[in-house]
Enzyme design. Structure first.
Site, mmCIF file in Angstrom:
data_model
loop_
_atom_site.group_PDB
_atom_site.id
_atom_site.type_symbol
_atom_site.label_atom_id
_atom_site.label_comp_id
_atom_site.label_asym_id
_atom_site.label_seq_id
_atom_site.Cartn_x
_atom_site.Cartn_y
_atom_site.Cartn_z
ATOM 1 N N GLU A 40 1.384 -1.518 0.039
ATOM 2 C CA GLU A 40 0.361 0.039 -0.160
ATOM 3 C C GLU A 40 0.543 1.210 0.051
ATOM 4 O OE1 GLU A 40 -2.689 -0.050 3.087
ATOM 5 O OE2 GLU A 40 -3.596 -1.170 2.686
ATOM 6 N N LYS A 195 -1.135 4.343 -41.667
ATOM 7 C CA LYS A 195 -1.264 2.771 -41.191
ATOM 8 C C LYS A 195 -1.926 2.660 -40.690
ATOM 9 C CE LYS A 195 -0.253 3.976 -35.660
ATOM 10 N NZ LYS A 195 0.172 4.712 -35.332
ATOM 11 N N ARG A 197 -3.523 -0.356 -37.087
ATOM 12 C CA ARG A 197 -3.101 -1.782 -36.288
ATOM 13 C C ARG A 197 -4.130 -2.802 -36.702
ATOM 14 N NH1 ARG A 197 0.183 0.510 -32.859
ATOM 15 N NH2 ARG A 197 0.402 2.498 -32.123
ATOM 16 N N ASP A 221 5.271 12.302 -33.815
ATOM 17 C CA ASP A 221 4.220 11.953 -32.742
ATOM 18 C C ASP A 221 3.789 12.438 -31.239
ATOM 19 O OD1 ASP A 221 1.933 10.407 -32.795
ATOM 20 O OD2 ASP A 221 2.909 8.676 -32.784
ATOM 21 N N THR A 226 6.305 0.987 -27.923
ATOM 22 C CA THR A 226 6.594 -0.058 -28.503
ATOM 23 C C THR A 226 7.608 1.067 -29.377
ATOM 24 O OG1 THR A 226 5.377 -0.259 -30.342
ATOM 25 C CG2 THR A 226 4.779 -1.365 -28.071
HETATM 26 C C1 R5P Z 1 -0.969 6.414 -30.839
HETATM 27 O O1 R5P Z 1 -2.442 6.604 -31.402
HETATM 28 C C2 R5P Z 1 -0.226 7.175 -30.738
HETATM 29 O O2 R5P Z 1 -0.635 8.595 -30.786
HETATM 30 C C3 R5P Z 1 1.337 6.905 -30.764
HETATM 31 O O3 R5P Z 1 1.025 6.738 -32.359
HETATM 32 C C4 R5P Z 1 1.249 5.808 -30.681
HETATM 33 O O4 R5P Z 1 1.331 6.042 -29.487
HETATM 34 C C5 R5P Z 1 2.376 5.045 -31.053
HETATM 35 O O5 R5P Z 1 2.338 3.583 -30.519
HETATM 36 P P1 R5P Z 1 3.628 2.351 -30.858
HETATM 37 O O6 R5P Z 1 5.042 3.403 -30.206
HETATM 38 O O7 R5P Z 1 3.454 1.514 -30.052
HETATM 39 O O8 R5P Z 1 3.781 1.823 -32.286
#
Ligand code: R5P
Length: 317
Positions: A40, A195, A197, A221, A226
Protein backbone atom coordinates in the site's frame (compact mmCIF):
# COMPACT_ATOMS: atom_id res chain seq x y z
CA UNK A 1 4.67 36.89 -4.49
CA UNK A 2 5.49 33.19 -4.29
CA UNK A 3 5.00 32.93 -0.55
CA UNK A 4 2.10 30.53 -0.95
CA UNK A 5 3.40 28.59 -3.96
CA UNK A 6 4.33 25.00 -3.19
CA UNK A 7 5.70 22.27 -5.50
CA UNK A 8 5.30 18.61 -4.54
CA UNK A 9 6.86 15.71 -6.39
CA UNK A 10 5.32 12.27 -6.86
CA UNK A 11 7.80 9.48 -7.45
CA UNK A 12 7.41 9.34 -11.25
CA UNK A 13 9.64 12.24 -12.21
CA UNK A 14 11.41 13.90 -9.24
CA UNK A 15 14.14 15.43 -11.42
CA UNK A 16 11.56 17.26 -13.52
CA UNK A 17 9.81 18.50 -10.36
CA UNK A 18 13.15 19.74 -8.99
CA UNK A 19 13.98 21.50 -12.27
CA UNK A 20 10.56 23.21 -12.21
CA UNK A 21 10.99 24.25 -8.56
CA UNK A 22 14.50 25.57 -9.25
CA UNK A 23 13.22 27.77 -12.05
CA UNK A 24 10.48 29.07 -9.78
CA UNK A 25 12.96 29.70 -6.96
CA UNK A 26 11.11 27.54 -4.44
CA UNK A 27 12.13 24.24 -2.83
CA UNK A 28 10.24 21.00 -3.46
CA UNK A 29 8.04 20.53 -0.38
CA UNK A 30 9.02 17.78 1.99
CA UNK A 31 6.85 14.69 1.66
CA UNK A 32 7.39 11.09 2.71
CA UNK A 33 6.52 8.67 -0.08
CA UNK A 34 6.97 4.99 0.64
CA UNK A 35 5.15 1.67 0.69
CA UNK A 36 3.78 -0.35 3.57
CA UNK A 37 5.02 -3.94 3.66
CA UNK A 38 1.91 -5.16 1.81
CA UNK A 39 2.52 -2.67 -1.02
CA UNK A 40 0.00 0.00 0.00
CA UNK A 41 1.14 3.56 -0.73
CA UNK A 42 2.21 5.58 2.30
CA UNK A 43 2.20 9.40 2.04
CA UNK A 44 2.98 11.98 4.71
CA UNK A 45 3.39 15.64 3.91
CA UNK A 46 6.07 16.86 6.26
CA UNK A 47 5.31 20.58 6.35
CA UNK A 48 2.17 22.64 6.74
CA UNK A 49 0.42 23.37 3.46
CA UNK A 50 -2.61 25.04 5.02
CA UNK A 51 -3.80 27.82 2.70
CA UNK A 52 -1.11 27.07 0.10
CA UNK A 53 -1.34 26.99 -3.71
CA UNK A 54 -0.05 23.45 -4.19
CA UNK A 55 1.18 21.97 -7.50
CA UNK A 56 1.76 18.22 -7.54
CA UNK A 57 4.04 17.02 -10.34
CA UNK A 58 3.30 13.43 -11.31
CA UNK A 59 3.38 11.72 -14.70
CA UNK A 60 1.12 8.71 -14.73
CA UNK A 61 3.65 6.66 -16.65
CA UNK A 62 4.82 3.10 -16.01
CA UNK A 63 4.20 1.61 -13.48
CA UNK A 64 0.97 3.38 -14.40
CA UNK A 65 -1.35 2.09 -11.69
CA UNK A 66 1.22 2.77 -8.97
CA UNK A 67 1.67 6.35 -10.15
CA UNK A 68 -2.07 6.98 -10.51
CA UNK A 69 -2.79 5.61 -7.05
CA UNK A 70 0.11 7.54 -5.52
CA UNK A 71 -1.18 10.76 -7.08
CA UNK A 72 -4.71 10.14 -5.76
CA UNK A 73 -3.37 9.56 -2.26
CA UNK A 74 -1.19 12.72 -2.39
CA UNK A 75 -4.30 14.70 -3.44
CA UNK A 76 -6.26 13.25 -0.55
CA UNK A 77 -3.48 14.19 1.87
CA UNK A 78 -3.32 17.74 0.49
CA UNK A 79 -7.09 18.22 0.67
CA UNK A 80 -7.17 17.01 4.27
CA UNK A 81 -4.19 19.29 5.03
CA UNK A 82 -6.29 22.31 3.93
CA UNK A 83 -4.28 23.35 0.87
CA UNK A 84 -6.14 26.32 -0.67
CA UNK A 85 -5.89 25.08 -4.25
CA UNK A 86 -4.49 21.84 -5.63
CA UNK A 87 -3.23 21.66 -9.21
CA UNK A 88 -2.19 18.32 -10.68
CA UNK A 89 0.73 18.89 -13.02
CA UNK A 90 0.55 15.80 -15.22
CA UNK A 91 3.31 16.05 -17.84
CA UNK A 92 2.28 12.62 -19.24
CA UNK A 93 -1.33 11.52 -18.75
CA UNK A 94 -1.39 7.73 -18.76
CA UNK A 95 -4.49 5.85 -19.98
CA UNK A 96 -5.06 8.77 -22.40
CA UNK A 97 -5.22 6.42 -25.39
CA UNK A 98 -8.30 4.77 -23.85
CA UNK A 99 -10.38 7.85 -24.58
CA UNK A 100 -13.29 6.22 -26.41
CA UNK A 101 -15.10 2.93 -26.87
CA UNK A 102 -13.67 1.43 -30.03
CA UNK A 103 -15.46 -1.88 -29.61
CA UNK A 104 -18.51 -2.90 -27.56
CA UNK A 105 -18.05 -3.46 -23.84
CA UNK A 106 -14.81 -1.47 -23.61
CA UNK A 107 -14.18 1.14 -20.87
CA UNK A 108 -13.27 4.82 -21.32
CA UNK A 109 -10.43 4.71 -18.85
CA UNK A 110 -9.11 8.22 -19.57
CA UNK A 111 -12.47 9.51 -18.28
CA UNK A 112 -12.40 7.22 -15.25
CA UNK A 113 -8.96 8.58 -14.27
CA UNK A 114 -10.26 12.16 -14.70
CA UNK A 115 -13.16 11.39 -12.36
CA UNK A 116 -10.84 9.85 -9.79
CA UNK A 117 -8.50 12.86 -9.80
CA UNK A 118 -11.39 15.25 -9.23
CA UNK A 119 -12.92 13.08 -6.54
CA UNK A 120 -9.57 12.92 -4.74
CA UNK A 121 -9.30 16.71 -4.60
CA UNK A 122 -7.76 18.15 -7.79
CA UNK A 123 -8.92 21.73 -8.42
CA UNK A 124 -7.08 22.20 -11.72
CA UNK A 125 -5.03 20.21 -14.21
CA UNK A 126 -1.90 21.27 -16.06
CA UNK A 127 -1.01 18.76 -18.79
CA UNK A 128 1.29 18.49 -21.79
CA UNK A 129 0.25 17.07 -25.16
CA UNK A 130 -2.78 15.07 -24.09
CA UNK A 131 -3.25 12.24 -26.56
CA UNK A 132 -6.61 13.74 -27.58
CA UNK A 133 -7.90 17.28 -27.05
CA UNK A 134 -11.29 15.97 -25.90
CA UNK A 135 -9.72 14.63 -22.70
CA UNK A 136 -9.94 18.22 -21.43
CA UNK A 137 -13.71 17.76 -21.53
CA UNK A 138 -13.50 14.71 -19.24
CA UNK A 139 -12.81 17.17 -16.40
CA UNK A 140 -15.24 19.61 -14.82
CA UNK A 141 -12.36 21.71 -13.49
CA UNK A 142 -10.02 24.00 -15.48
CA UNK A 143 -7.46 22.23 -17.65
CA UNK A 144 -4.43 24.09 -18.97
CA UNK A 145 -3.10 22.12 -21.91
CA UNK A 146 0.43 22.86 -23.10
CA UNK A 147 2.23 21.66 -26.23
CA UNK A 148 5.89 20.71 -26.51
CA UNK A 149 5.92 21.31 -30.25
CA UNK A 150 7.56 24.75 -30.10
CA UNK A 151 10.37 23.38 -27.95
CA UNK A 152 10.91 20.63 -30.51
CA UNK A 153 10.65 23.06 -33.45
CA UNK A 154 13.24 25.42 -31.92
CA UNK A 155 15.62 22.49 -31.45
CA UNK A 156 15.16 21.33 -35.05
CA UNK A 157 15.68 24.85 -36.40
CA UNK A 158 18.87 25.22 -34.35
CA UNK A 159 20.12 22.00 -35.94
CA UNK A 160 19.30 23.32 -39.41
CA UNK A 161 16.27 21.06 -40.00
CA UNK A 162 13.85 23.51 -41.60
CA UNK A 163 12.74 24.93 -44.94
CA UNK A 164 11.69 23.22 -48.12
CA UNK A 165 14.20 20.33 -48.07
CA UNK A 166 12.55 19.06 -44.90
CA UNK A 167 9.32 17.09 -44.88
CA UNK A 168 7.41 16.75 -41.63
CA UNK A 169 5.75 13.33 -41.58
CA UNK A 170 2.76 12.29 -39.55
CA UNK A 171 3.12 8.59 -38.65
CA UNK A 172 -0.66 8.16 -38.90
CA UNK A 173 -3.70 9.96 -40.23
CA UNK A 174 -4.81 11.01 -36.72
CA UNK A 175 -1.57 12.94 -36.20
CA UNK A 176 -1.93 15.17 -39.28
CA UNK A 177 -2.95 18.37 -37.37
CA UNK A 178 0.13 18.02 -35.11
CA UNK A 179 2.45 17.42 -38.09
CA UNK A 180 0.86 20.28 -40.05
CA UNK A 181 1.52 22.66 -37.18
CA UNK A 182 5.17 21.58 -36.95
CA UNK A 183 5.56 21.84 -40.74
CA UNK A 184 4.27 25.42 -40.54
CA UNK A 185 6.74 26.27 -37.79
CA UNK A 186 9.62 24.76 -39.80
CA UNK A 187 8.32 26.17 -43.10
CA UNK A 188 8.62 22.59 -44.36
CA UNK A 189 6.53 20.24 -46.50
CA UNK A 190 4.08 17.66 -45.15
CA UNK A 191 3.70 13.92 -45.76
CA UNK A 192 1.57 11.24 -44.12
CA UNK A 193 2.16 7.59 -43.38
CA UNK A 194 -1.10 5.67 -43.56
CA UNK A 195 -0.91 2.80 -41.08
CA UNK A 196 -3.24 0.19 -39.65
CA UNK A 197 -3.19 -1.62 -36.35
CA UNK A 198 -4.05 -5.31 -36.86
CA UNK A 199 -3.98 -5.66 -33.05
CA UNK A 200 -3.02 -3.44 -30.08
CA UNK A 201 0.68 -2.42 -30.05
CA UNK A 202 1.26 -3.71 -33.63
CA UNK A 203 1.42 -1.40 -36.62
CA UNK A 204 1.64 -1.92 -40.39
CA UNK A 205 2.39 0.77 -42.96
CA UNK A 206 -0.09 0.86 -45.85
CA UNK A 207 1.34 3.73 -47.87
CA UNK A 208 3.12 7.08 -47.72
CA UNK A 209 1.27 10.13 -49.03
CA UNK A 210 3.55 12.98 -50.15
CA UNK A 211 6.95 13.56 -51.79
CA UNK A 212 9.86 12.38 -49.65
CA UNK A 213 12.53 11.32 -52.18
CA UNK A 214 15.88 12.98 -51.47
CA UNK A 215 14.44 14.89 -48.48
CA UNK A 216 15.08 14.91 -44.75
CA UNK A 217 11.98 13.52 -43.08
CA UNK A 218 11.02 14.52 -39.54
CA UNK A 219 8.35 12.24 -38.11
CA UNK A 220 6.35 13.65 -35.18
CA UNK A 221 4.06 11.78 -32.79
CA UNK A 222 2.73 12.50 -29.30
CA UNK A 223 3.89 9.15 -27.91
CA UNK A 224 6.53 6.61 -28.85
CA UNK A 225 5.49 3.47 -27.00
CA UNK A 226 6.72 0.19 -28.52
CA UNK A 227 8.43 2.22 -31.26
CA UNK A 228 6.57 0.11 -33.84
CA UNK A 229 4.84 3.00 -35.63
CA UNK A 230 7.94 5.18 -35.83
CA UNK A 231 10.31 2.36 -36.84
CA UNK A 232 7.94 1.01 -39.51
CA UNK A 233 7.33 4.56 -40.76
CA UNK A 234 11.07 5.26 -40.96
CA UNK A 235 11.65 2.07 -42.96
CA UNK A 236 8.84 2.97 -45.37
CA UNK A 237 10.24 6.49 -45.83
CA UNK A 238 13.70 5.11 -46.57
CA UNK A 239 12.20 2.68 -49.12
CA UNK A 240 10.54 5.69 -50.77
CA UNK A 241 13.93 7.37 -51.16
CA UNK A 242 14.12 9.68 -48.10
CA UNK A 243 17.70 10.78 -47.52
CA UNK A 244 17.51 11.03 -43.75
CA UNK A 245 14.79 10.23 -41.21
CA UNK A 246 14.48 11.73 -37.73
CA UNK A 247 11.67 11.24 -35.21
CA UNK A 248 10.36 13.39 -32.41
CA UNK A 249 7.70 12.94 -29.77
CA UNK A 250 6.66 14.47 -26.48
CA UNK A 251 6.22 11.31 -24.41
CA UNK A 252 8.95 8.68 -24.52
CA UNK A 253 6.97 5.73 -23.13
CA UNK A 254 9.48 3.33 -24.74
CA UNK A 255 7.98 0.10 -23.47
CA UNK A 256 9.34 -3.41 -24.09
CA UNK A 257 12.19 -3.47 -26.59
CA UNK A 258 11.41 -0.01 -28.04
CA UNK A 259 14.93 1.32 -27.45
CA UNK A 260 16.51 -1.61 -29.34
CA UNK A 261 13.94 -1.25 -32.09
CA UNK A 262 14.79 2.44 -32.51
CA UNK A 263 18.51 1.63 -32.35
CA UNK A 264 18.36 -0.76 -35.33
CA UNK A 265 15.89 1.40 -37.29
CA UNK A 266 17.03 3.78 -40.05
CA UNK A 267 16.31 6.74 -37.73
CA UNK A 268 19.30 9.03 -37.34
CA UNK A 269 17.98 10.77 -34.24
CA UNK A 270 15.01 10.58 -31.90
CA UNK A 271 14.08 13.78 -30.09
CA UNK A 272 11.91 13.35 -26.98
CA UNK A 273 11.09 15.40 -23.89
CA UNK A 274 11.39 14.65 -20.20
CA UNK A 275 7.65 14.41 -19.46
CA UNK A 276 8.59 10.80 -18.67
CA UNK A 277 11.91 10.24 -16.90
CA UNK A 278 14.25 8.09 -19.00
CA UNK A 279 15.99 5.51 -16.80
CA UNK A 280 19.65 4.80 -17.65
CA UNK A 281 18.77 1.55 -19.47
CA UNK A 282 16.53 3.48 -21.87
CA UNK A 283 19.12 6.10 -22.76
CA UNK A 284 20.88 5.80 -26.08
CA UNK A 285 23.11 8.05 -28.19
CA UNK A 286 20.28 8.27 -30.72
CA UNK A 287 17.83 9.69 -28.15
CA UNK A 288 18.05 13.40 -27.45
CA UNK A 289 16.02 14.65 -24.45
CA UNK A 290 14.64 18.22 -24.27
CA UNK A 291 13.24 19.53 -21.01
CA UNK A 292 9.69 20.78 -20.54
CA UNK A 293 10.66 22.24 -17.14
CA UNK A 294 10.87 25.86 -18.39
CA UNK A 295 7.46 25.58 -20.08
CA UNK A 296 5.80 24.03 -17.01
CA UNK A 297 7.48 26.48 -14.62
CA UNK A 298 6.24 29.41 -16.70
CA UNK A 299 2.70 27.99 -16.73
CA UNK A 300 2.75 27.36 -12.97
CA UNK A 301 3.98 30.89 -12.35
CA UNK A 302 1.17 32.32 -14.47
CA UNK A 303 -1.49 30.12 -12.85
CA UNK A 304 -0.23 31.15 -9.41
CA UNK A 305 -0.36 34.85 -10.35
CA UNK A 306 -3.76 34.48 -12.04
CA UNK A 307 -2.10 35.62 -15.26
CA UNK A 308 -3.05 34.38 -18.72
CA UNK A 309 -1.64 31.00 -19.73
CA UNK A 310 -3.06 31.08 -23.24
CA UNK A 311 0.10 32.54 -24.79
CA UNK A 312 1.80 29.25 -23.94
CA UNK A 313 -0.90 27.09 -25.53
CA UNK A 314 -0.17 27.28 -29.28
CA UNK A 315 -2.71 24.62 -30.20
CA UNK A 316 -2.84 22.99 -33.63
CA UNK A 317 -6.50 23.32 -34.47
C1 R5P B 1 -1.37 6.51 -31.04
O1 R5P B 1 -2.38 6.92 -31.58
C2 R5P B 1 -0.26 7.40 -30.62
O2 R5P B 1 -0.39 8.68 -31.11
C3 R5P B 1 1.09 6.82 -31.03
O3 R5P B 1 1.15 6.79 -32.45
C4 R5P B 1 1.26 5.43 -30.52
O4 R5P B 1 0.99 5.37 -29.15
C5 R5P B 1 2.66 4.94 -30.80
O5 R5P B 1 2.72 3.61 -30.36
P1 R5P B 1 3.88 2.63 -30.80
O6 R5P B 1 5.18 3.32 -30.54
O7 R5P B 1 3.66 1.44 -29.90
O8 R5P B 1 3.68 2.29 -32.23
Amino acid sequence: MRQTLRILAGSSNPLLAEAIARRLGVPVSRMLLSRFSDGEVRVKIEESLRGMDAFVVQSTCSPVNEHVMELLIILDALRRASARRITCVIPYYGYARQDKKVKPREPVTARLVADLLQYAGANRILAVDLHAEQIQGFFNIPVDHLYARTLIADHLIQQGFHDQDVVVVSPDVGGVPRATALAEQLEAQLAIVAKRRPEPNKSEVLTVIGEVRGRTCVMIDDIIDTGGSIAAGAEALKRMGAEKVLACCTHAVLSGNAVDRLAVSPLEQVIVTDTIALPPEKRSPKINVLSVAPLLAEAIDRIHRDASVSELFQPYL
